[in-house]
Write an enzyme that holds these catalytic residues in place. Structure first.
Site, PDB file in Angstrom:
ATOM      1  CB  SER A  10      -1.022  -0.059   1.284  1.00 35.12           C
ATOM      2  OG  SER A  10      -0.032   0.196   2.315  1.00 35.12           O
ATOM      3  CB  CYS A  99     -12.561  -3.095   1.259  1.00 34.10           C
ATOM      4  SG  CYS A  99     -11.140  -2.881   0.363  1.00 34.10           S
ATOM      5  CB  CYS A 195      -9.605   3.077   1.682  1.00 29.18           C
ATOM      6  SG  CYS A 195     -10.917   2.091   1.338  1.00 29.18           S
TER       7      CYS A 195
END
Length: 360
Positions: A10, A99, A195
């Site tokens: 990430s 997610c 997010c």
């Protein structure tokens, strides 16, 4: 022959160290950067460009390949549509849970296998253990960072292909490893918030997708004490942002959201943190998922969380039928919130859970 692991990177310190540790353990490691959001990719709120640069710098430092994949279409269809639907219905969803089960451990896993991966890995704080032919999701050793709550919807197939290299480490140890290895992300701050919202004001974001419907704020007795901006902006137990602090005839105690009357478009508020309407004996949950593929015993003492970072609360599953569960707690729980998840544990093993439909 080395096993090939596709690591979700990430651009943060956790996934950076996860990739480093796997490389040191002798795996063939490939980093995979996911982009899950595109609508308004401004650097201010959604720093995906910088995150990709950081992930690439880490991959270069530790000597692994980095690929990028765009899952924004899948995210919108499988996660964001549900997010809007839940808020429209007056509930408070947790999109990070969806997610994980739909994107990070489904779309990502499929892509990882297509890249020739034997396994996938992420920087989540959790552990996987195989016992008697079953894969168990375990809490991380760092109780302050444990993320098993967000992973309770994973199944046997997903866990069988997953590594969590950070599960046995403390956060400070991870920072130390990153510093010693000279990783560019060693001092990068942890990301916060949902997010796709990032650091932006929540009301501002939501109002772009759902129409505002202002209405009255009332006490349980029907007294009007203010106006709300739209029921979707409020959640059970909320104290900040109600705009009624100095309401006349109030007893000086703070106001809290205690319910929503969707039919009348009324927000119900009470005074005092320990008001009886904020204290619940149990809950009903649906959309159940059990990691082992079989239901746990009823009338057996487990522990459960109804929100992240909440201490485990002793509970019993009183009833399991027609895809719903009734869970009763040993002591009253505060502000149980429809739309959130209840996650059930037996010691350090996450058994699964469901979506809260109502408090009892």
């Amino acid at each position: 022959m080395k096993k090939k692991v596709i690591v979700g990177m990430s651009g943060g310190v956790d996934s950076s160290v996860a990739a480093l540790l796997l490389k040191e353990q002798g795996y063939e490691v490939v980093g995979l950067f996911m982009k899950n959001w595109e609508d308004d990719d401004t650097d201010e709120y959604c720093p995906a460009k910088q995150d990709l640069i950081d992930a690439a710098a880490v991959a270069d430092k530790i000597g692994i390949e980095l690929e990028a994949v765009n899952f924004s279409k899948e995210y919108k269809e499988r996660v964001f549509a549900n997010f809007l639907e839940e808020y429209s219905a007056g509930r408070t969803p947790n999109p990070d849970i969806l997610c994980n089960s739909e994107i990070k451990f489904k779309a990502f896993l499929d892509h990882a296998m297509a890249l020739g991966g034997d396994l996938m890995a992420t920087g989540h704080y959790a552990q996987v253990r195989e016992k008697n032919g079953l894969f168990q999701l375990m809490k991380a050793d760092d109780g302050t960072k444990d993320q098993s709550y967000f992973l309770y919807r994973l199944n046997q197939a997903q866990l069988s292909k997953t590594l969590f290299p950070l599960g046995h480490l403390l956060k400070r140890e991870i920072r130390d490893i990153a510093r010693r290895a000279g990783l560019p992300t060693s001092e990068k701050k942890d990301s916060t918030g949902i997010c796709f919202i990032g650091e932006r004001p929540f009301q501002e974001f939501l109002s772009r997708y759902l129409p505002r419907a202002p209405g009255e704020i009332q006490t349980p007795e029907g007294k009007v004490v203010g106006q709300h901006h739209g029921l979707m902006y409020y959640t059970m137990g909320q104290r900040q942002g109600l705009g009624i602090g100095g309401s006349k005839d109030s007893n000086g105690e703070p106001w809290f959201v205690a319910g929503k009357d969707m039919q009348r478009n009324v927000l119900i508020v009470v005074q005092g943190h320990d008001h009886p309407l904020l204290l619940n004996d149990g809950l009903i949950a649906d959309n159940l998922h059990w990691i082992a593929g079989e239901e746990p015993k009823t009338h057996w003492v487990y522990a459960a969380k109804t929100r992240y970072r909440q201490p485990d609360a002793p509970c019993e599953i009183d009833r399991l039928d027609s895809g719903t569960a009734e869970i009763r707690f040993g002591h009253k729980q505060w502000a149980i919130t429809p739309g959130q998840s209840v996650v059930v544990y037996e010691s350090n093993v996450c058994l699964g859970g469901g979506i809260i439909t109502s408090a009892l």
